[in-house]
Design an enzyme around this catalytic site. Structure first.
Site, PDB file in Angstrom:
ATOM      1  N   ASN A 169       0.379 -19.833  -2.292  1.00 24.59           N
ATOM      2  CA  ASN A 169      -0.458 -19.207  -1.261  1.00 24.59           C
ATOM      3  C   ASN A 169      -1.415 -18.287  -2.003  1.00 24.59           C
ATOM      4  OD1 ASN A 169      -1.608 -17.819   0.833  1.00 24.59           O
ATOM      5  ND2 ASN A 169       0.227 -16.622   1.328  1.00 24.59           N
ATOM      6  N   GLU A 197       1.349 -11.702   6.850  1.00 28.46           N
ATOM      7  CA  GLU A 197       0.099 -10.931   6.758  1.00 28.46           C
ATOM      8  C   GLU A 197      -0.808 -11.237   7.949  1.00 28.46           C
ATOM      9  OE1 GLU A 197      -0.883 -12.140   2.753  1.00 28.46           O
ATOM     10  OE2 GLU A 197       0.824 -10.989   2.023  1.00 28.46           O
ATOM     11  N   GLU A 252      10.400 -15.955   4.534  1.00 19.07           N
ATOM     12  CA  GLU A 252       9.815 -14.940   3.666  1.00 19.07           C
ATOM     13  C   GLU A 252      10.165 -13.542   4.179  1.00 19.07           C
ATOM     14  OE1 GLU A 252       6.234 -16.623   1.397  1.00 19.07           O
ATOM     15  OE2 GLU A 252       5.503 -15.852   3.288  1.00 19.07           O
ATOM     16  N   GLY A 284       5.122  -9.718  -2.286  1.00 19.17           N
ATOM     17  CA  GLY A 284       4.202  -8.930  -3.101  1.00 19.17           C
ATOM     18  C   GLY A 284       4.791  -7.637  -3.632  1.00 19.17           C
ATOM     19  N   SER A 341       8.088 -12.856  -3.816  1.00 21.79           N
ATOM     20  CA  SER A 341       8.176 -12.481  -5.232  1.00 21.79           C
ATOM     21  C   SER A 341       8.916 -13.506  -6.098  1.00 21.79           C
ATOM     22  CB  SER A 341       8.816 -11.092  -5.375  1.00 21.79           C
ATOM     23  OG  SER A 341       7.990 -10.118  -4.759  1.00 21.79           O
TER      24      SER A 341
END
Ligand code: PEP
Length: 250
Positions: free
Chosen positions: A10, A97, A167, A173, A213
């Site tokens: 991504n 997000e 996720e 991140g 991550s």
């Protein structure tokens, strides 16, 4: 039949069109692995040059979003037909997000999933809990709700082709990977939820990724878990390390 692993990058809002072409040139010799479906989900403006650059390779190009209408007065949106005509096969739907910054809900995710299937695009449907939800012990309930709404009115034949990306938001991140036990526990709960909605055969076919991550170091153990069929990878998908993640089994 064993499920084929699927490892998707991504890119988020990174890479100009010329940078995208250069990155694909760098990564294409590194991401060869016949055991894995390899997908690069790229910003909309990069899709056409990326498809051109990936021709003749094992790299599939995916989108990071789509809109749930066919065409018309929706300034700034991308329709499923536009993606299909450009040669896109996969589309990320409901990334955390997008839920956080662009007000996507379980209901809009469901509309997008239905629209993707209508156009033979494979949705990579994201779900995941916040740190507060994990600490409150409501992770599984939350994920089950996300899955049940995302799959409303999706047929079993369509569901079999879907990809779900688990996720945990606290792992995206942040450099904090879920433990293999945490990731496997939730991916199994997702498969059980699919079995409840549909049947065991559908649950056995659907592919479930872990994302958050993922690195070359954590990938082999994560992807060896019974219910983890690959990964959705953000930061590390922009680096040569992505080749090591794709070749986690070599
Ligand atoms: C993601 O954006 O889907 C993701 C998992 O990001 P990262 O790998 O950087 O945590």
């Amino acid at each position: 039949m064993a499920r084929k692993k699927i490892i998707a990058g991504n890119w988020k809002m990174n890479m100009t069109p010329s940078e995208a072409v250069a990155l694909i040139e760098t990564l294409k010799p590194l991401v060869k692995n016949d055991d894995v479906d390899v997908v690069f989900c790229v910003p909309a403006i990069d899709i056409i040059p990326a498809i051109e650059a990936a021709k003749g390779t094992n790299i599939n190009i995916g989108a990071e979003n789509l809109y749930f209408e066919e065409k018309g007065a929706f300034t700034g949106e991308i329709s499923p037909n536009m993606l299909v005509d450009a040669g896109v096969k996969y589309v990320i739907i409901g990334h955390s997000e997008r839920r956080e910054y662009f007000a996507e809900t379980n209901e809009t995710v469901n509309k997008k999933v239905l629209k993707a299937f209508e156009h033979d695009l494979t949705p990579i449907i994201c779900c995941g809990e916040s740190l507060t939800q994990r600490e409150q012990g409501i992770t599984i309930d939350w994920i089950r709700q996300q899955i049940k709404i995302a799959f409303l009115n999706v047929t079993a034949d369509q569901a079999k082709k879907a990809v779900i990306a688990y996720e945990p938001i606290w792992a995206i991140g942040t450099g904090k990977v879920a433990t293999t036990e945490q990731a496997q526990e939730v991916c199994k709960a997702i498969r059980d939820c699919i079995a409840e909605i549909y049947d065991e055969a559908t649950a056995a076919e659907i592919r479930i990724q872990y994302g958050g991550s993922v690195s070359a170091a954590s990938a082999p153990e994560l992807f060896a878990q019974a219910d983890i069929d690959g990964g959705l990878v953000g930061g590390a998908s922009l680096k040569p390390d992505f080749g090591k993640i794709v070749n986690y089994n070599k």
